[in-house]
Design a protein around this motif. Structure first.
Motif, PDB file in Angstrom:
ATOM      1  N   GLU A   1      20.446 -18.639 -18.895  1.00 34.67           N
ATOM      2  CA  GLU A   1      20.688 -19.238 -17.579  1.00 34.67           C
ATOM      3  C   GLU A   1      22.045 -18.776 -17.057  1.00 34.67           C
ATOM      4  O   GLU A   1      23.046 -18.822 -17.781  1.00 34.67           O
ATOM      5  N   VAL A   2      22.067 -18.310 -15.822  1.00 31.40           N
ATOM      6  CA  VAL A   2      23.308 -17.843 -15.197  1.00 31.40           C
ATOM      7  C   VAL A   2      23.948 -19.023 -14.473  1.00 31.40           C
ATOM      8  O   VAL A   2      23.457 -19.474 -13.435  1.00 31.40           O
ATOM      9  N   ALA A   3      25.051 -19.523 -15.048  1.00 27.39           N
ATOM     10  CA  ALA A   3      25.717 -20.701 -14.481  1.00 27.39           C
ATOM     11  C   ALA A   3      26.717 -20.342 -13.395  1.00 27.39           C
ATOM     12  O   ALA A   3      27.136 -21.211 -12.630  1.00 27.39           O
ATOM     13  N   ALA A   4      27.115 -19.095 -13.309  1.00 26.83           N
ATOM     14  CA  ALA A   4      28.121 -18.683 -12.325  1.00 26.83           C
ATOM     15  C   ALA A   4      27.505 -18.599 -10.934  1.00 26.83           C
ATOM     16  O   ALA A   4      26.341 -18.209 -10.779  1.00 26.83           O
ATOM     17  N   HIS A   5      28.295 -18.930  -9.907  1.00 28.99           N
ATOM     18  CA  HIS A   5      27.859 -18.779  -8.526  1.00 28.99           C
ATOM     19  C   HIS A   5      29.067 -18.424  -7.666  1.00 28.99           C
ATOM     20  O   HIS A   5      30.203 -18.753  -7.999  1.00 28.99           O
ATOM     21  N   VAL A   6      28.799 -17.757  -6.566  1.00 31.74           N
ATOM     22  CA  VAL A   6      29.865 -17.281  -5.687  1.00 31.74           C
ATOM     23  C   VAL A   6      30.667 -18.458  -5.155  1.00 31.74           C
ATOM     24  O   VAL A   6      30.100 -19.470  -4.721  1.00 31.74           O
TER      25      VAL A   6
END
Length: 357
Positions: A228-233
């Motif tokens: 799961e990609v937890a990073a966001h802009v």
């Protein structure tokens, strides 16, 4: 009466048969003689893999996330981009400082030549002064003799005496100038190590700034699939914040066998196993390594058996099983899946555990 006795006898036989059947079922279920099999089985087994959590080493705002959950990526692919403007300026500042220190070190050679020239001039002036002193000494000696014999006036003798004193003073002054020039050269030479150290420090600062700038790009360390990609802009990511994870394609099986099952199990023994998530698909592998200790020895809180009453419990020994190549179903294995492992020990020589050394 006979019918009643026959009926009772029949009930007894049925009860005895049921009891015997129950005993046989228990013996079979626990694989006890005469039903003991050479196949050792455990369902305390799981698919394992190297799940790597990815976090930034530097802090900053996330400005780009070109990936999504569960994507397949290659080594070096960009996963998360952190704002790098501050780190670019830090690198430019470090590079400017390095150029300044390199220029100072380059000026050292010119300064050294100038100080050496001053020393050479002082030595030449000393030689000239020594020559003048030698002439003044000869003149004073010669004039003194003439004055003593009456062939020269006393004033002439005084003049040569004064000239001698002046020549001696000139020599002393020239010697002092040589010492000063030598000290200036030594002082310049002593500053060289400091200049070189300053250049080395500036180079290290540039390298550190380059590392920090490079760390603004979170890239895939290996080929694999993302979690799961937890990073966001727009997110502020502190150092150590978990942004995503990556799991390489390489997986294996860890099977925890009871210590009583390991008598005939050794490294290299063929293994067959099924995975709950893959239905009845059967895969094969080979015992790659055997743990050097029971799983309880690696736990944070180890059991203390030296207290009160003791109940013996068979310990579990982990085995690492390498999965054979060329199996289509193996591509669907994921770390954490439950596995049922079977090992046929019929042809294993005794003692098998010796092969684990």
């Amino acid at each position: 009466m006979q019918i009643k006795q026959i009926f009772k006898s029949g009930i007894t036989l049925i009860a005895f048969a049921i009891g015997a059947l129950g005993v046989l079922i228990v013996l079979y279920a626990w694989q006890l003689p005469p039903f003991r099999s050479s196949v050792e089985t455990t369902n305390n087994a799981y698919v394992k893999g190297q799940v790597t959590l990815l976090s930034p080493q530097i802090a900053g705002y996330v400005v780009g996330v070109p990936v999504q959950d569960y994507m397949t990526v290659k080594k070096g692919d960009l996963l998360v981009q952190i704002d790098d403007r501050i780190y670019q300026q830090q690198l430019a500042q470090a590079q400017a400082t390095l150029q300044q220190q390199q220029a100072a070190l380059a000026n050292f050679a010119e300064n050294r030549l100038a100080k050496q020239a001053s020393l050479d001039l002082a030595k030449a002036q000393l030689q000239s002064a020594q020559a003048g002193l030698e002439k003044a000494e000869l003149d004073d000696k010669r004039t003194g003799t003439l004055v003593d014999r009456g062939f020269s006036t006393q004033s002439s003798g005084d003049q040569t005496r004064v000239a001698l004193l002046q020549a001696q003073s000139t020599v002393a002054q020239a010697e002092a100038s040589v010492k000063i020039a030598e000290q200036n050269v030594a002082l310049v030479d002593a500053g060289k190590s400091s200049l070189e150290a300053a250049v080395a420090s500036a180079e290290a600062s540039v390298k550190l700034a380059e590392i920090n700038l490079d760390n603004t790009r979170i890239v895939a360390p290996v080929d694999g699939r993302l979690g799961e990609v937890a990073a966001h802009v727009g997110q502020y990511a502190a150092a150590g914040t978990q942004l995503t994870s990556i799991t390489p394609a390489k997986v294996w099986v860890v099977a925890n066998f009871k210590e009583t099952q390991l008598t005939h199990i050794g490294v290299g023994l063929p293994v067959s196993f099924t995975v709950d998530a893959l239905g009845d698909a059967k895969l094969t592998g080979r015992v790659e390594r055997i743990s050097p200790a029971a799983g309880s020895e690696f736990s944070v809180l180890k059991p203390d058996n030296a207290t009160g009453n003791f109940t013996k419990v068979a310990q579990r020994i982990p085995l690492r099983i390498e999965i054979d190549e060329g199996q289509a179903a193996a591509a669907n294995l994921r770390p954490g899946m439950s596995v049922v492992v079977k090992i046929d020990t019929a042809n294993t020589p005794l003692p098998a555990l010796a092969s684990a050394q």
